[in-house]
Design a protein around this motif. Structure first.
Motif, mmCIF file in Angstrom:
data_model
loop_
_atom_site.group_PDB
_atom_site.id
_atom_site.type_symbol
_atom_site.label_atom_id
_atom_site.label_comp_id
_atom_site.label_asym_id
_atom_site.label_seq_id
_atom_site.Cartn_x
_atom_site.Cartn_y
_atom_site.Cartn_z
ATOM 1 N N SER A 1 0.849 -1.193 0.000
ATOM 2 C CA SER A 1 0.000 0.000 0.000
ATOM 3 C C SER A 1 0.885 1.243 0.000
ATOM 4 O O SER A 1 2.069 1.179 0.334
ATOM 5 C CB SER A 1 -0.933 -0.003 1.219
ATOM 6 O OG SER A 1 -0.204 -0.146 2.420
ATOM 7 N N ALA A 2 0.304 2.385 -0.402
ATOM 8 C CA ALA A 2 1.086 3.613 -0.631
ATOM 9 C C ALA A 2 2.275 3.280 -1.525
ATOM 10 O O ALA A 2 3.414 3.678 -1.281
ATOM 11 C CB ALA A 2 1.538 4.244 0.682
ATOM 12 N N GLU B 1 2.416 -3.079 4.811
ATOM 13 C CA GLU B 1 1.348 -2.147 5.150
ATOM 14 C C GLU B 1 1.866 -0.770 5.538
ATOM 15 O O GLU B 1 2.593 -0.615 6.508
ATOM 16 C CB GLU B 1 0.492 -2.722 6.298
ATOM 17 C CG GLU B 1 -0.758 -1.948 6.560
ATOM 18 C CD GLU B 1 -1.627 -1.833 5.301
ATOM 19 O OE1 GLU B 1 -1.967 -0.688 4.954
ATOM 20 O OE2 GLU B 1 -1.931 -2.871 4.683
ATOM 21 N N ASN B 2 1.432 0.210 4.754
ATOM 22 C CA ASN B 2 1.795 1.601 5.022
ATOM 23 C C ASN B 2 0.598 2.480 5.357
ATOM 24 O O ASN B 2 0.784 3.630 5.757
ATOM 25 C CB ASN B 2 2.493 2.211 3.790
ATOM 26 C CG ASN B 2 3.835 1.578 3.496
ATOM 27 O OD1 ASN B 2 4.700 1.506 4.359
ATOM 28 N ND2 ASN B 2 4.022 1.105 2.272
ATOM 29 N N VAL B 3 -0.608 1.970 5.179
ATOM 30 C CA VAL B 3 -1.792 2.827 5.187
ATOM 31 C C VAL B 3 -2.747 2.544 6.345
ATOM 32 O O VAL B 3 -3.189 3.454 7.043
ATOM 33 C CB VAL B 3 -2.533 2.713 3.837
ATOM 34 C CG1 VAL B 3 -3.842 3.488 3.873
ATOM 35 C CG2 VAL B 3 -1.644 3.245 2.716
ATOM 36 N N TYR C 1 -7.011 2.896 -5.531
ATOM 37 C CA TYR C 1 -8.033 2.655 -4.501
ATOM 38 C C TYR C 1 -9.150 3.692 -4.532
ATOM 39 O O TYR C 1 -10.172 3.527 -3.841
ATOM 40 C CB TYR C 1 -7.395 2.597 -3.108
ATOM 41 C CG TYR C 1 -6.913 3.923 -2.571
ATOM 42 C CD1 TYR C 1 -7.773 4.768 -1.880
ATOM 43 C CD2 TYR C 1 -5.592 4.328 -2.748
ATOM 44 C CE1 TYR C 1 -7.328 5.997 -1.387
ATOM 45 C CE2 TYR C 1 -5.147 5.543 -2.265
ATOM 46 C CZ TYR C 1 -6.023 6.364 -1.586
ATOM 47 O OH TYR C 1 -5.580 7.578 -1.113
ATOM 48 N N ILE D 1 -0.717 5.447 7.792
ATOM 49 C CA ILE D 1 -0.817 6.857 7.458
ATOM 50 C C ILE D 1 -2.262 7.346 7.362
ATOM 51 O O ILE D 1 -2.541 8.526 7.590
ATOM 52 C CB ILE D 1 -0.053 7.146 6.148
ATOM 53 C CG1 ILE D 1 0.116 8.649 5.934
ATOM 54 C CG2 ILE D 1 -0.692 6.477 4.969
ATOM 55 C CD1 ILE D 1 1.020 8.996 4.770
ATOM 56 N N SER D 2 -3.192 6.446 7.079
ATOM 57 C CA SER D 2 -4.575 6.879 6.937
ATOM 58 C C SER D 2 -5.140 7.434 8.243
ATOM 59 O O SER D 2 -6.116 8.185 8.231
ATOM 60 C CB SER D 2 -5.456 5.722 6.452
ATOM 61 O OG SER D 2 -5.557 4.715 7.447
ATOM 62 N N PHE E 1 -0.542 13.579 2.929
ATOM 63 C CA PHE E 1 -1.849 13.067 3.345
ATOM 64 C C PHE E 1 -2.956 13.418 2.359
ATOM 65 O O PHE E 1 -4.089 12.971 2.528
ATOM 66 C CB PHE E 1 -2.175 13.609 4.739
ATOM 67 C CG PHE E 1 -1.125 13.277 5.750
ATOM 68 C CD1 PHE E 1 -1.071 12.019 6.329
ATOM 69 C CD2 PHE E 1 -0.151 14.201 6.099
ATOM 70 C CE1 PHE E 1 -0.083 11.688 7.237
ATOM 71 C CE2 PHE E 1 0.848 13.884 7.012
ATOM 72 C CZ PHE E 1 0.881 12.620 7.579
#
Length: 365
Positions: free
Chosen positions: A187-188, A255-257, A233, A281-282, A353
Motif C-alpha cells: 500500500s502507498a 502495510e503503510n496505510v 483505490y 498513514i490513513s 496526506f
C-alpha cells in the motif's frame, strides 16, 4: 566609512579595535554563511492537516561555534509521514515540544568546524530539524552520518533510496522473508518507501501488486518500476480489481496505510501470511490508528510484525551498500517531488496526506 582594521583572524588584530567593540565581538562569518538561521518551530499540536500557524517561521541568530562543535548548512529536508506523529504525542521518540524546532531528517554540508571529526565540505544526513543551519557537537555521531560524493548521483538520493526510505524498505522486506512466487501487496506503493519495497519484491521473484491513489501513480509503478499490477483505490471497483490481481491470494502485506485498505488486503491473505506493519498513514491526521481487526489475523494465522528503522542502526551500512549496488545496476528506480523554500515545508507535509507527491518528497532550501 569606518576606518577600523578588517578582522582576518581571532588574535592580535582584534586588539586594534576600540574597547567598546572588543567587549561585544560580532561573529565573523565566511562570505557564504549567513548570520540568520530561519527555523520552523512547532506552535500548536495539529488537529487534522497542518493549519497556518501550527509551524511558525522565525529568524534566530546563528550561534558562534565552540571547540568540539561544527556548523552545517542544511540543503535538503526529507518530508516523512512520521513527522505528523512527532507533532502529536510521544511515540518511539518523544513528541516535539511546543516552541521547539520541528524535528526532521535533512542533508547538510559543514561550513565551519571546530570539531575533530568534521571538516569544511563534509556532507552528512541526520536530524537537522526544519531549519537552515544546525550545530553538531559530541552527540552528532548518534544522529548524523557522513555520506560520500558520488559522481552523477544527486545529493537527494541520500534522503530516499540510500536514506531512511531505502533502509526502511530493505529491513521491512527482510522481516517479510519473500520467496520466489510469493504475492506481495504494497500500500502507498507510489510513495518513497512503498515504491522501493515493490522493486525489492521483484528482485526476490515475487508477484508485486501496488495500491496507490491516482492513475498516474499506478502507471508509474506498473510501467516504470515493473510492478505486475497497480490498483487505484479511489476507483469504486478497486476491491474487485485487487481480487483479480491476486488470484492465488496474498502472501505478504507491506502495510503503510491501515484502515479500509489494510482490512481488504488482510481479507485476501493466505494462511500463515506475513504482514509487515510499517505505517498507518490513513489515521495520522484523524487520531485513528487505522488498525484492522485481529479476528482476521487469528483465523488466517497471520504473522504481524511492526518495526522501527532505528532498531537496525548497526546495520545501516550493510543495507546502504546493497541498495547502492541495486541502484547502480538499474534494479532500483526512483522519483522525487521537490518543493522549494523552507516556508513551504508545512504545505509539503500536508501533501503526504492529500496524495500530492509521487516518490520521495523533499524540500529544497
Amino acid at each position: 566609512m569606518s576606518h577600523l582594521p578588517r578582522i582576518l583572524t581571532v588574535g592580535a588584530e582584534v586588539a586594534l579595535l576600540p574597547a567598546a567593540v572588543r567587549k561585544f565581538p560580532t561573529k565573523i562569518f565566511r562570505s557564504n554563511v549567513s548570520n540568520i538561521n530561519c527555523q520552523l518551530r512547532l506552535q500548536n499540536r495539529p488537529k487534522g492537516l497542518l493549519a497556518p500557524g501550527d509551524l511558525q517561521l522565525i529568524e534566530s541568530p546563528v550561534p558562534e561555534i565552540r571547540d568540539g562543535q561544527a556548523l552545517a548548512r542544511v540543503k535538503y529536508l526529507s518530508i516523512d509521514p512520521t513527522m505528523r506523529l512527532w507533532m502529536a504525542a510521544d511515540t518511539y521518540l518523544p513528541a516535539v515540544g511546543v516552541g521547539e524546532v520541528m524535528r526532521a531528517i535533512g542533508f547538510a554540508e559543514i561550513v565551519e568546524s571546530r570539531h575533530p571529526d568534521y571538516k569544511k565540505g563534509d556532507r552528512l544526513t541526520g536530524l537537522t530539524g526544519l531549519q537552515e543551519y544546525v550545530i553538531l557537537d559530541e552527540s552528532a555521531k548518534r544522529s548524523f552520518q557522513k555520506v560520500p560524493k558520488i559522481p552523477f548521483v544527486p545529493d537527494t538520493v541520500f534522503l530516499g533510496v540510500l536514506g531512511v526510505n531505502g533502509l526502511t524498505a530493505f529491513f521491512g522486506m527482510e522481516i517479510a522473508q519473500p520467496k520466489k512466487g510469493d504475492t506481495l501487496v504494497v500500500s502507498a506503493a507510489a510513495g518513497a518507501t512503498g515504491s522501493i519495497v515493490g522493486q525489492i519484491g521483484k528482485i526476490h521473484g515475487c508477484r508485486v501488486v501496488g495500491i496507490a491513489g491516482s492513475d498516474d501513480k499506478c502507471a508509474w509503478i506498473a510501467k516504470d518500476l515493473g510492478f505486475d499490477a497497480a490498483i487505484n483505490y479511489k476507483h469504486p471497483d478497486w476491491k474487485e480489481k485487487l481480487a483479480t490481481a491476486t488470484p492465488k491470494g496474498i502472501d505478504i502485506d507491506f502495510e503503510n496505510v491501515g484502515g479500509d485498505i489494510m482490512q481488504t488486503v488482510l481479507g485476501r491473505m493466505n494462511l500463515h501470511g506475513r504482514v509487515v506493519l510499517c505505517g498507518l498513514i490513513s489515521g495520522y491526521t484523524k487520531g485513528d490508528p487505522g488498525m484492522a481487526s485481529f479476528a482476521t489475523v487469528l483465523v488466517k494465522r497471520l504473522r504481524v510484525q511492526g518495526f522501527i528503522i532505528l532498531d537496525y542502526a548497526s546495520r545501516f551500512m550493510e543495507a546502504a551498500t546493497q541498495l547502492g549496488h541495486w541502484k547502480m545496476f538499474g534494479k532500483l528506480k526512483d522519483r522525487e517531488t521537490i518543493v522549494e523554500g523552507l516556508e513551504k515545508a508545512p504545505d509539503a507535509i500536508n501533501m503526504l496526506f492529500t496524495g500530492g507527491n509521487t516518490g520521495k518528497l523533499i524540500v529544497k532550501l
